[in-house]
Design a protein around this motif. Structure first.
Motif, PDB file in Angstrom:
ATOM      1  N   MET A  17       0.825  -1.208   0.000  1.00 24.12           N
ATOM      2  CA  MET A  17       0.000   0.000   0.000  1.00 24.12           C
ATOM      3  C   MET A  17       0.860   1.259   0.000  1.00 24.12           C
ATOM      4  O   MET A  17       0.509   2.249  -0.643  1.00 24.12           O
ATOM      5  CB  MET A  17      -0.962  -0.019   1.189  1.00 24.12           C
ATOM      6  N   ARG A  18       1.994   1.219   0.684  1.00 24.40           N
ATOM      7  CA  ARG A  18       2.916   2.363   0.657  1.00 24.40           C
ATOM      8  C   ARG A  18       3.496   2.530  -0.743  1.00 24.40           C
ATOM      9  O   ARG A  18       3.573   3.636  -1.266  1.00 24.40           O
ATOM     10  CB  ARG A  18       4.037   2.168   1.665  1.00 24.40           C
ATOM     11  N   ARG A  19       3.945   1.423  -1.330  1.00 28.43           N
ATOM     12  CA  ARG A  19       4.558   1.454  -2.656  1.00 28.43           C
ATOM     13  C   ARG A  19       3.573   1.960  -3.698  1.00 28.43           C
ATOM     14  O   ARG A  19       3.923   2.712  -4.597  1.00 28.43           O
ATOM     15  CB  ARG A  19       5.063   0.063  -3.028  1.00 28.43           C
ATOM     16  N   ASP A  20       2.312   1.562  -3.595  1.00 30.70           N
ATOM     17  CA  ASP A  20       1.289   1.957  -4.558  1.00 30.70           C
ATOM     18  C   ASP A  20       0.763   3.373  -4.322  1.00 30.70           C
ATOM     19  O   ASP A  20      -0.063   3.856  -5.100  1.00 30.70           O
ATOM     20  CB  ASP A  20       0.117   0.969  -4.527  1.00 30.70           C
ATOM     21  N   GLY A  21       1.204   4.026  -3.262  1.00 26.28           N
ATOM     22  CA  GLY A  21       0.774   5.390  -2.980  1.00 26.28           C
ATOM     23  C   GLY A  21      -0.576   5.494  -2.307  1.00 26.28           C
ATOM     24  O   GLY A  21      -1.136   6.583  -2.199  1.00 26.28           O
ATOM     25  N   ALA A  31       0.881   3.910   8.975  1.00 23.81           N
ATOM     26  CA  ALA A  31       0.691   4.756   7.794  1.00 23.81           C
ATOM     27  C   ALA A  31      -0.734   5.296   7.815  1.00 23.81           C
ATOM     28  O   ALA A  31      -1.581   4.835   8.588  1.00 23.81           O
ATOM     29  CB  ALA A  31       0.948   3.957   6.524  1.00 23.81           C
ATOM     30  N   ILE A  32      -0.993   6.282   6.963  1.00 24.07           N
ATOM     31  CA  ILE A  32      -2.305   6.923   6.916  1.00 24.07           C
ATOM     32  C   ILE A  32      -2.711   7.113   5.460  1.00 24.07           C
ATOM     33  O   ILE A  32      -1.865   7.325   4.598  1.00 24.07           O
ATOM     34  CB  ILE A  32      -2.278   8.280   7.649  1.00 24.07           C
ATOM     35  N   ALA A  33      -3.994   7.046   5.208  1.00 19.75           N
ATOM     36  CA  ALA A  33      -4.513   7.383   3.887  1.00 19.75           C
ATOM     37  C   ALA A  33      -4.310   8.887   3.695  1.00 19.75           C
ATOM     38  O   ALA A  33      -4.640   9.673   4.589  1.00 19.75           O
ATOM     39  CB  ALA A  33      -5.979   7.011   3.784  1.00 19.75           C
ATOM     40  N   PRO A  34      -3.736   9.326   2.569  1.00 24.01           N
ATOM     41  CA  PRO A  34      -3.349  10.736   2.397  1.00 24.01           C
ATOM     42  C   PRO A  34      -4.474  11.747   2.583  1.00 24.01           C
ATOM     43  O   PRO A  34      -4.243  12.836   3.058  1.00 24.01           O
ATOM     44  CB  PRO A  34      -2.816  10.794   0.965  1.00 24.01           C
ATOM     45  N   ASP A  35      -5.703  11.398   2.237  1.00 18.49           N
ATOM     46  CA  ASP A  35      -6.789  12.355   2.357  1.00 18.49           C
ATOM     47  C   ASP A  35      -7.677  12.103   3.571  1.00 18.49           C
ATOM     48  O   ASP A  35      -8.752  12.653   3.690  1.00 18.49           O
ATOM     49  CB  ASP A  35      -7.641  12.346   1.092  1.00 18.49           C
ATOM     50  N   ALA A  36      -7.199  11.287   4.501  1.00 15.79           N
ATOM     51  CA  ALA A  36      -8.041  10.885   5.624  1.00 15.79           C
ATOM     52  C   ALA A  36      -8.176  11.956   6.695  1.00 15.79           C
ATOM     53  O   ALA A  36      -9.238  12.138   7.256  1.00 15.79           O
ATOM     54  CB  ALA A  36      -7.492   9.606   6.259  1.00 15.79           C
ATOM     55  N   ALA A  37      -7.107  12.649   7.009  1.00 16.43           N
ATOM     56  CA  ALA A  37      -7.135  13.637   8.089  1.00 16.43           C
ATOM     57  C   ALA A  37      -5.968  14.592   7.907  1.00 16.43           C
ATOM     58  O   ALA A  37      -5.006  14.276   7.211  1.00 16.43           O
ATOM     59  CB  ALA A  37      -7.003  12.938   9.440  1.00 16.43           C
TER      60      ALA A  37
END
Length: 186
Positions: A17-21, A31-37
């Protein structure tokens, strides 16, 4: 807020998931989803295991929460400040070489809470970093804090005057003077 821990999804899935962005790395394990918070909230939550009760993140760790370091991961050494008389043990599961505390009543008193984690004010974090952290990282973060308007030169001068103890004070003062000259000469 979507925080993903390797214990929940496994090492291979987290790496993919990190590699795939899909996720932004906060620590080796989280890790966190980029648009989560907002990222500063996620970073404060990720830092929570390193901050014991009656302590506040300081130095590069606090600057990392504020988004003022070049690093995407938690700094190798997490510094905390505690009020006078407090002598905390390193938090459970955190290596002793990755954590350090200092007593500083004023910095602790000016700390704010971000996502339930106490973080010192940006000016105090800058001076703490200039006192003890790698100077290249600390001076870059200091200049960035000035450029983004997070702190003013006056706030940093006041913070330097509050941290007048030991050899580290001389180091911080010299580094601040160098950054101040670069800032004024820009």
């Amino acid at each position: 807020m979507v925080l993903v821990d390797r214990r929940e999804v496994g090492v291979a899935a987290l790496t993919r998931m990190r590699r795939d962005g899909v996720l932004t790395t906060l620590t080796d394990d989280v890790a966190i989803a980029p648009d989560a918070a907002p990222l500063h909230l996620a970073r404060a939550i990720a830092l929570r295991p390193w901050i014991p009760r009656r302590a506040a993140a300081s130095g590069l760790a606090a600057l990392w929460v504020y988004g003022l370091t070049r690093e995407t991961l938690v700094p190798a050494l997490v510094e905390v400040v505690v009020p006078r008389g407090a002598h905390p043990d390193p938090p459970t599961g955190v290596p002793a070489c990755g954590w350090a505390f200092t007593t500083h009543q004023a910095a602790y008193a000016h700390a704010r809470s971000i996502a339930g984690v106490r973080i010192v004010a940006p000016a105090d974090a800058v001076i703490s970093a200039l006192r003890t952290a790698d100077l290249a990282d600390a001076m870059t973060a200091t200049y960035g804090a000035l450029a983004r308007g997070v702190v003013t030169p006056q706030e940093l001068c006041e913070a330097v005057s509050r941290h007048r103890t030991g050899q580290e004070y001389k180091r911080a003062l010299a580094a601040w003077t160098a950054v101040q000259e670069a800032w004024e000469g820009r």
